[in-house]
Design a protein around this motif. Structure first.
Motif, PDB file in Angstrom:
ATOM      1  N   VAL A  16      -8.597  -0.841  -7.237  1.00 43.66           N
ATOM      2  CA  VAL A  16      -7.858  -0.238  -6.136  1.00 43.66           C
ATOM      3  C   VAL A  16      -8.856   0.192  -5.070  1.00 43.66           C
ATOM      4  O   VAL A  16      -9.970   0.614  -5.380  1.00 43.66           O
ATOM      5  CB  VAL A  16      -7.038   0.974  -6.639  1.00 43.66           C
ATOM      6  CG1 VAL A  16      -6.489   1.811  -5.505  1.00 43.66           C
ATOM      7  CG2 VAL A  16      -5.900   0.504  -7.534  1.00 43.66           C
ATOM      8  N   GLU A  67       0.819  -1.205   0.000  1.00 44.84           N
ATOM      9  CA  GLU A  67       0.000   0.000   0.000  1.00 44.84           C
ATOM     10  C   GLU A  67       0.856   1.260   0.000  1.00 44.84           C
ATOM     11  O   GLU A  67       2.026   1.233   0.387  1.00 44.84           O
ATOM     12  CB  GLU A  67      -0.972  -0.006   1.173  1.00 44.84           C
ATOM     13  CG  GLU A  67      -0.323   0.014   2.532  1.00 44.84           C
ATOM     14  CD  GLU A  67      -1.341  -0.087   3.649  1.00 44.84           C
ATOM     15  OE1 GLU A  67      -2.468  -0.555   3.444  1.00 44.84           O
ATOM     16  OE2 GLU A  67      -0.993   0.317   4.762  1.00 44.84           O
ATOM     17  N   ARG A  98       0.441   5.906   0.016  1.00 44.80           N
ATOM     18  CA  ARG A  98      -0.344   7.140   0.047  1.00 44.80           C
ATOM     19  C   ARG A  98      -0.155   7.871  -1.281  1.00 44.80           C
ATOM     20  O   ARG A  98       0.779   7.581  -2.038  1.00 44.80           O
ATOM     21  CB  ARG A  98       0.129   8.049   1.183  1.00 44.80           C
ATOM     22  CG  ARG A  98       0.040   7.424   2.560  1.00 44.80           C
ATOM     23  CD  ARG A  98       0.765   8.253   3.584  1.00 44.80           C
ATOM     24  NE  ARG A  98       2.168   8.378   3.179  1.00 44.80           N
ATOM     25  CZ  ARG A  98       3.022   9.257   3.688  1.00 44.80           C
ATOM     26  NH1 ARG A  98       2.643  10.096   4.628  1.00 44.80           N
ATOM     27  NH2 ARG A  98       4.281   9.291   3.270  1.00 44.80           N
ATOM     28  N   TYR A 138      -3.635   3.467  -0.170  1.00 44.16           N
ATOM     29  CA  TYR A 138      -4.219   2.765  -1.314  1.00 44.16           C
ATOM     30  C   TYR A 138      -3.572   1.393  -1.457  1.00 44.16           C
ATOM     31  O   TYR A 138      -2.386   1.212  -1.174  1.00 44.16           O
ATOM     32  CB  TYR A 138      -4.030   3.584  -2.585  1.00 44.16           C
ATOM     33  CG  TYR A 138      -4.906   4.808  -2.582  1.00 44.16           C
ATOM     34  CD1 TYR A 138      -6.167   4.770  -3.158  1.00 44.16           C
ATOM     35  CD2 TYR A 138      -4.491   5.976  -1.960  1.00 44.16           C
ATOM     36  CE1 TYR A 138      -6.987   5.884  -3.128  1.00 44.16           C
ATOM     37  CE2 TYR A 138      -5.308   7.095  -1.922  1.00 44.16           C
ATOM     38  CZ  TYR A 138      -6.553   7.038  -2.509  1.00 44.16           C
ATOM     39  OH  TYR A 138      -7.373   8.135  -2.458  1.00 44.16           O
ATOM     40  N   SER A 168      -4.867   8.503   3.648  1.00 40.25           N
ATOM     41  CA  SER A 168      -5.476   7.370   2.956  1.00 40.25           C
ATOM     42  C   SER A 168      -4.364   6.507   2.381  1.00 40.25           C
ATOM     43  O   SER A 168      -3.452   7.021   1.721  1.00 40.25           O
ATOM     44  CB  SER A 168      -6.390   7.851   1.826  1.00 40.25           C
ATOM     45  OG  SER A 168      -7.489   8.547   2.350  1.00 40.25           O
ATOM     46  N   LEU A 172      -5.924   7.259  -9.625  1.00 43.01           N
ATOM     47  CA  LEU A 172      -6.427   6.421  -8.533  1.00 43.01           C
ATOM     48  C   LEU A 172      -7.955   6.374  -8.555  1.00 43.01           C
ATOM     49  O   LEU A 172      -8.552   5.317  -8.313  1.00 43.01           O
ATOM     50  CB  LEU A 172      -5.937   6.935  -7.182  1.00 43.01           C
ATOM     51  CG  LEU A 172      -4.491   6.612  -6.827  1.00 43.01           C
ATOM     52  CD1 LEU A 172      -4.064   7.391  -5.597  1.00 43.01           C
ATOM     53  CD2 LEU A 172      -4.300   5.115  -6.627  1.00 43.01           C
ATOM     54  N   ARG A 222     -10.110   3.083  -8.789  1.00 38.17           N
ATOM     55  CA  ARG A 222     -11.132   2.801  -7.760  1.00 38.17           C
ATOM     56  C   ARG A 222     -12.477   2.540  -8.425  1.00 38.17           C
ATOM     57  O   ARG A 222     -13.194   1.607  -8.050  1.00 38.17           O
ATOM     58  CB  ARG A 222     -11.265   3.975  -6.788  1.00 38.17           C
ATOM     59  CG  ARG A 222     -10.318   3.959  -5.640  1.00 38.17           C
ATOM     60  CD  ARG A 222     -10.687   4.960  -4.544  1.00 38.17           C
ATOM     61  NE  ARG A 222     -11.410   6.141  -4.971  1.00 38.17           N
ATOM     62  CZ  ARG A 222     -10.849   7.315  -5.292  1.00 38.17           C
ATOM     63  NH1 ARG A 222      -9.550   7.465  -5.222  1.00 38.17           N
ATOM     64  NH2 ARG A 222     -11.592   8.331  -5.661  1.00 38.17           N
ATOM     65  N   PHE A 272      -8.916   1.867  -0.708  1.00 38.22           N
ATOM     66  CA  PHE A 272      -8.084   2.567   0.262  1.00 38.22           C
ATOM     67  C   PHE A 272      -8.639   2.366   1.655  1.00 38.22           C
ATOM     68  O   PHE A 272      -9.796   2.024   1.847  1.00 38.22           O
ATOM     69  CB  PHE A 272      -7.983   4.059  -0.074  1.00 38.22           C
ATOM     70  CG  PHE A 272      -9.252   4.826   0.155  1.00 38.22           C
ATOM     71  CD1 PHE A 272      -9.483   5.488   1.358  1.00 38.22           C
ATOM     72  CD2 PHE A 272     -10.229   4.897  -0.834  1.00 38.22           C
ATOM     73  CE1 PHE A 272     -10.657   6.195   1.569  1.00 38.22           C
ATOM     74  CE2 PHE A 272     -11.388   5.606  -0.636  1.00 38.22           C
ATOM     75  CZ  PHE A 272     -11.615   6.250   0.574  1.00 38.22           C
TER      76      PHE A 272
END
Length: 125
Positions: free
Chosen positions: A68, A38, A40, A79, A77, A59, A63, A70
């Motif tokens: 992806v 992971e 940021r 990810y 956050s 991102l 998502r 988070f």
């Protein structure tokens, strides 16, 4: 569903969307980085040399595709890859690329040599 979206009764649109989401060099770089663990947005900015808005936009796309996710920790956050199957896909792609040698890179439609004229045109060369 059109005939172009279907071969032998199998819907292709989801697969096309998946591969399009991974076809962008920045998104693929983000996915490959997240495959190691992971991160940021700031980590991705630093490691990939990209602007915050660029990282955040890509991102968001990843998502939206469900690739992806988070987790929030305080005001930060982190990810990560939402689907472990994505690691299998990346590994399979690397094996396929190794097996095909330079064939994919030399493809007249999608290979590296087609990227250089596009870059030159964008830069006004």
């Amino acid at each position: 569903m059109s005939m172009n979206d279907c071969v032998a009764g199998i819907a292709l649109s989801p697969a096309v969307a998946l591969f399009r989401s991974l076809a962008d060099p920045t998104r693929l770089a983000i996915v490959r980085r997240l495959a190691r663990g992971e991160a940021r947005v700031r980590d991705l900015m630093t490691e990939l040399g990209l602007a915050q808005s660029t990282v955040s936009g890509h991102l968001a796309c990843l998502r939206d595709c469900g690739l992806v996710a988070f987790r929030a920790q305080g005001r930060q956050s982190f990810y990560f890859l939402a689907r472990p199957e994505l690691m299998d896909l990346l590994s399979a792609a690397e094996r396929l690329l190794a097996a095909t040698g330079d064939a994919v890179a030399l493809c007249p439609t999608y290979g590296e040599q087609t990227a250089e004229p596009a870059r030159a045109a964008e830069e006004g060369r």
